[in-house]
Design a protein around this motif. Structure first.
Motif, PDB file in Angstrom:
ATOM      1  N   LYS A 990       0.951  -1.169   0.149  1.00  0.00           N
ATOM      2  CA  LYS A 990       0.144  -0.021  -0.050  1.00  0.00           C
ATOM      3  C   LYS A 990       0.698   1.193   0.023  1.00  0.00           C
ATOM      4  CE  LYS A 990      -3.787  -2.003   2.410  1.00  0.00           C
ATOM      5  NZ  LYS A 990      -4.799  -1.902   3.494  1.00  0.00           N
ATOM      6  N   TRP A1014      -2.452  -1.620  -3.699  1.00  0.00           N
ATOM      7  CA  TRP A1014      -3.213  -0.410  -3.536  1.00  0.00           C
ATOM      8  C   TRP A1014      -2.622   0.949  -3.635  1.00  0.00           C
ATOM      9  CZ3 TRP A1014      -4.480   3.498   0.117  1.00  0.00           C
ATOM     10  CH2 TRP A1014      -5.329   4.000   0.345  1.00  0.00           C
ATOM     11  N   GLN A1046      -6.100  -1.863  -6.987  1.00  0.00           N
ATOM     12  CA  GLN A1046      -6.976  -0.450  -7.077  1.00  0.00           C
ATOM     13  C   GLN A1046      -6.137   0.712  -7.278  1.00  0.00           C
ATOM     14  OE1 GLN A1046      -9.089   1.187  -3.647  1.00  0.00           O
ATOM     15  NE2 GLN A1046     -10.996   1.244  -5.098  1.00  0.00           N
TER      16      GLN A1046
END
Length: 1095
Positions: A990, A1014, A1046
């Motif tokens: 992340k 992400w 994403q």
């Protein structure tokens, strides 16, 4: 006259002697002789297929194997006497001596003595196929092989004889097994005796052949009939059809009797041997396997059985999941399809090595093992018997405890024998040293429904009006085949909707007694330790429902074990938690929990089984939507526990005052509308030890609480409306007081200083700032304390504390508390320097060892409990470190501090430290790694880069998240060094960047990060590159990385990004506009392009 030994089998003209010069019997082709057996003539026909023996007063069923053995024992005795005469004759002929008495001694186990006067009587032909090999021969040798039906008869001398007085097997060494027979001294008349004996033996040969074959035909027919009945019942039971216990016992007894008969006949007749073999290693009855997963398990087991380096395979899973069914398919494939030697053994539940040896010997045809009592010798016999077979497979079904293969006599270490065990315990697989451990999983929903329909009706359909209810019934079985089969069997022929609805209601409310519970209860009882069983039952009662499971945790459950006193009370708190974890692991490894769904998940039928155990001593009506407490009539004097959590009970009014002297636990938690309990309710509950009113709307506790002198745990967590607790000074046994989250409670109850046995006090999240001065010093037994603020000097008085959650006003008090924790070897704490700010406060559920330092000029990575220069000391065990408003601090620590002084540090968060320029100053030592997993920076405007150089990444192999926000001077996340132009994040998942007006890129050089899942970039107008390297398809076009899930980014920044490939942006946008993932993606990919800032 034709010698019957030379008659061809099935030859129609074979002559069978009936006596000297007597008539012969024609034997039709394809049939066996049916002349009368002298043995059968000893019986008188009686009703019910019984006969009365002329040599015994009682009655016995035809085919009683013990009586057959009695007769054969007598036959053997006569045969041995005849053989003695022949041996004496041969010996005398060789020596040329015709005089002198015979010195052949009779075996001590024979019933009578042969004399000259008796020599002319009719004797059995049992010894006919054997002739002496000469005086001093060590064995009887068979005659030349013939086609006679008894050409392969086994030596009668191997049969265990029955003692005449006791009817018990004679374990003495059989006479025929002697290693030496003394030569006889011949005397006149010996030749005449031999001639007479041989004539008599020849005459009786035909009689015994015909009668024995006829009797064996009858037994063979009866064996097959009973076997058919046995498997009919077995299949029916497997399919869930209930039979009276006496019916099952009758079939089992008949089967055992036939097995014994076949063992006897197997010594006299080749086909009898086949029957005996089949009775011991019969192919298992099977049902059709449903689903690809079950068939895959069969193939997996077969594959491992063919591997040379795999000798022991463990197949495990919860009771009723289908382990035996799968192994039956494996058995049949090996036995019938591949024609291998495979033996099935049902392991006795009352396990012992001796009993297991008996079962294995019966399966593999080692019939004499029971004569040997020495365990080591028995193991040697089994070992030798199995080791000479050609690669046999031994299946042990239903193993509850481990054993040493060599102690039983299974030669697995030679690689000649393959061993497969089924068990419900993963521990058994591990301790049996199974090279392959194969778990049998529950059925999925599709296969569960298919099995239900198959068992319910042949047509495979249910009426549409009941289909939804039927599916709900199947859901309650949650993929357990045994449960699905029983429910389907019970619903056969039922068409009325209300009957289906009634069945579902009973199943959901656990008001049904199912046969599957008996199978599942075996797993419960086999837990062995009573402490483990009590913990399992408490787990079921407190966390068995899915609603409670989602709200609880492993730590909460172990705390509940401690509250109930299930783990003892003398150990440290950490020791109790270690014991609780050990017990939960044992329950999980017994396949009573399903860690793949949830660490504490219980199968619904397992919960039903547990409720069936406590039905008479517990009220369990949790999460049933009750609006009123059960009437007083249900509160019997035998009650021990009441579980009413998760309902909608609004009040406990006046008039309900149950008298339950044995009641120790009352659980009313999560009744979110419960606001009032009348004074009289607790009047007669003097034995109560645990009272749980957590997550209710109660505003005050009744005064009668003060009289519960046996109370050990008072649980009021998250009672947000609670304002008053009555006097607690009389609760001298109280060990736990949990008030966490009682935000309306502003004063501690009176009498706290009297609670000298209190070990757990949680005031976190209440309006109570601190306790009255001097109270903490009297709570000398405290092991766990959570309070907003500690006064100066109170920390050193907590001599037993192991877990501490609090804030302190200054660095000196903070260092003193750390010194206490270090001395107590505390493994759980959450400490903050400065005012108790909720924004920074952290509970132990998030991390076990957390420190937050606010408004401090200096920190040091050591802790000795002494410092007076304003420097906050950091314990070596700290896992999470948070700094805020440390305005004079320029750097967090030196390089060696991160790796040696703080080896357990995993998370660093820095907030509003205006002068901080860097986290670590200078390079890290070569070859040193750091365990940091998270770095978070916020509002540090003087920081230009998070990590000084790219080479620092080499020392941070576990870093998986970076979050940077509101840093006005931040230009790059990772700086560069000479001769190093490439950044690599091996495990970064992340990356969050927000409000960084000067940020240009993540790294000055090229960047690769194949693990990124992400990415969030918001309000970073100057950023030009993100750490993505897009893999190329075979056609040269780029595609998103396989790990990426994403990207969250505003459109303006997205359109200004620079890429190595001109089609990179369009390939990512293509995914968004298509609305689905490329086929090569492991999971759905989402590209979220925002037109404005995120909230």
């Amino acid at each position: 006259m034709t010698d019957p030994r030379n008659a061809e089998e099935g030859e129609p003209d074979a002559e069978v002697p009936r006596g000297e010069g007597g008539p012969v019997t024609e034997v039709p082709q394809g049939e066996m002789p049916s002349s009368t057996d002298p043995f059968l003539e000893l019986f008188e026909e009686k009703p019910n297929d019984k006969r009365k023996r002329s040599f015994c007063a009682d009655e016995s069923p035809v085919g009683d194997s013990k009586r057959i053995k009695v007769c054969f024992a007598g036959v053997r005795s006569e045969a041995l006497e005849a053989l003695k005469g022949e041996r004496a004759l041969e010996s005398s002929n060789r020596q040329g001596n015709d005089e002198g008495p015979s010195n052949l001694a009779q075996g001590s186990h024979q019933p009578g003595t042969a004399s000259n006067e008796d020599s002319s009587r009719e004797t059995s032909i049992a010894a006919m196929p054997y002739l002496s090999s000469g005086a001093g021969s060590s064995a009887f040798l068979p005659l030349t092989e013939t086609n006679s039906p008894n050409q392969s008869l086994a030596a009668l001398t191997d049969l265990p004889r029955l003692k005449a007085e006791e009817g018990e097997p004679n374990t003495e060494l059989p006479h025929g097994a002697r290693t030496h027979v003394a030569p006889a001294v011949s005397r006149p008349g010996t030749h005449r005796l031999a001639d007479t004996t041989m004539t008599s033996l020849k005459r009786n040969l035909g009689e015994l052949i015909s009668s024995r074959l006829a009797a064996m035909n009858k037994l063979k027919s009866k064996w097959r009939r009973i076997e058919e009945e046995y498997w009919r019942v077995a299949r029916a039971i497997e399919e869930g059809i209930s039979f009276p216990p006496e019916k099952v016992a009758e079939v089992e007894e008949l089967s055992k009797g036939i097995e014994e008969i076949c063992l006897v006949l197997g010594r006299f007749w080749p086909e009898g041997k086949a029957l005996a073999s089949r009775s011991k290693t019969y192919p298992s009855a099977t049902v059709e396997l449903l689903g690809k997963e079950a068939r895959r398990k069969v193939h997996e087991i077969l594959f491992y059985l063919m591997e040379d380096d795999v000798s022991i395979i463990g197949v495990y899973g919860m009771g009723g999941v289908g382990k035996t069914a799968i192994l039956r398919h494996v058995y049949n494939t090996l036995h019938e399809g591949l024609a291998l030697d495979v033996f099935w053994v049902a392991v006795p539940q009352d396990f012992s090595v001796y009993a297991l040896q008996e079962e294995i010997a019966s399966a593999v045809g080692l019939v004499n093992l029971s004569n040997e009592k020495d365990m080591k010798r028995r193991a040697d016999l089994l070992y030798g018997h199995l080791n000479v077979k050609n690669g046999p497979v031994l299946i042990l079904d239903g193993l509850w405890m481990h054993f040493e293969a060599k102690d039983v006599g299974i030669p697995v270490e030679t690689g000649n024998v393959k061993l497969v065990v089924t068990t419900r315990s993963l521990d058994v697989c591990s301790m049996m040293q199974c090279q392959k451990q194969i778990k049998i999983e529950l059925l999925d929903m599709e296969d569960s429904w298919e099995l239900f329909l198959k068992m319910l009706c042949f047509a495979g359909e249910v009426p549409k009006e009941v289909e939804q209810i039927a599916r709900s019934l199947v859901d309650r079985c949650y993929g357990l085949p045994l449960g699905i089969i029983e429910i389907a069997s019970r619903m056969k022929g039922i068409e009325k909707v209300h009957e289906w609805r009634g069945m579902l209601g009973k199943l959901e409310d656990s008001r049904m007694e199912l046969d599957v519970f008996k199978s599942l209860q075996l797993s419960y009882w086999k837990l062995g330790d009573d402490q483990v069983r009590r913990c399992f039952l408490h787990l079921v009662l407190c966390f068995g429902q899915e609603e409670a499971l989602l709200a609880g945790s492993r730590v909460d459950l172990i705390e509940s074990f401690i509250d109930e006193g299930l783990l003892g009370g003398s150990a440290t708190r950490q020791g109790l938690h270690d014991l609780g974890n050990t017990i939960l692991d044992k329950i999980r490894r017994a396949c009573l929990l399903d860690p793949e769904r949830n660490d504490l998940y219980l199968h619904p039928l397992t919960r039903g089984m547990a409720l069936d155990i406590v039905r008479t001593t517990h009220i369990v009506k949790d999460h049933m939507g009750l609006k009123e407490i059960p009437e007083e009539v249900f509160w019997r004097d035998c009650l021990e526990k009441v579980f009413l959590q998760g309902n909608k009970i609004e009040e406990i009014p006046e008039g309900i005052s149950p008298n339950c002297p044995k009641l120790t636990g009352l659980y009313l938690s999560a009744n979110v509308v419960l606001g009032f309990i009348h004074e009289t309710f607790f009047r007669h509950l003097k034995g109560l030890t645990v009272l749980d009113l957590s997550e209710t709307q109660i505003t005050e506790l009744p005064d009668s609480i003060s009289q519960l002198e046996s109370l050990e745990a008072l649980l009021l967590r998250n009672c947000v409306e609670l304002r008053f607790i009555p006097y607690v000074g009389k609760l001298g046994c109280l060990r736990k007081l949990d008030l966490q989250g009682c935000e309306s409670l502003e004063e501690a109850p009176e009498g706290m200083e009297m609670l000298v046995n209190l070990r757990y006090l949680d005031l976190d999240g209440t309006g109570i700032e601190t306790l009255s001065e001097g109270v903490l010093g009297k709570l000398v037994s405290l092991q766990y304390l959570a309070i907003k603020m500690l006064r100066a000097g109170e920390g050193v008085k907590l001599t037993e504390v192991e877990a501490l959650i609090c804030s302190v006003a200054n660095v000196e008090t903070f260092n003193a508390c750390l010194g206490t924790l270090e001395r107590n070897s505390s493994r759980r704490y959450s400490l903050a320097v400065g005012p108790p700010d909720k924004h920074f406060f952290c509970s132990l559920d998030e991390t076990e060892r957390y420190i937050h330092i606010d408004s401090c000029d200096h920190i040091a990575a050591s802790a000795d409990g002494t410092s007076g220069d304003g420097c906050a000391l950091l314990p070596k065990s700290v896992q999470s470190l948070e700094l805020s408003r440390c305005h004079k601090m320029k750097r967090l620590m030196e390089p060696e501090g991160l790796t040696t002084s703080l080896p357990n540090l995993q998370e660093i968060r820095i907030y509003s430290c205006e002068k901080v320029e860097e986290i670590i100053c200078g390079p890290l030592p070569r070859g040193v790694t750091c365990g940091l997993t998270y770095i978070g920076i916020e509002a540090c405007n003087n920081m230009k880069r998070v990590l000084l150089t790219q080479d620092m990444l080499l020392h941070l192999p576990f870093l998986h998240e970076i979050s940077v926000s509101d840093c006005k001077g931040m230009e790059v996340i990772i700086g560069t060094v000479a001769k190093m132009t490439h950044c690599c994040f091996p495990k970064l998942r992340k990356l969050a960047l927000r409000n960084l007006p000067e940020l240009k890129s993540v790294c000055d050089g090229t960047t690769s990060c194949d693990s990124l899942e992400w990415i969030s970039i918001d309000n970073c107008p100057k950023v030009k590159r993100i750490p993505l390297q897009l893999p190329l398809h075979d056609n040269g076009l780029p595609s998103p990385p396989p790990s990426l899930r994403q990207i969250r980014i505003n459109r303006q920044t997205w359109e200004s990004l620079e890429w190595d490939h001109p089609l990179a942006r369009s390939s990512l946008e293509l995914v968004k506009f298509l609305g689905k993932s490329p086929t090569k993606f492991a999971a759905p990919f989402i590209l979220s392009i925002s037109l404005g800032p995120y909230p």
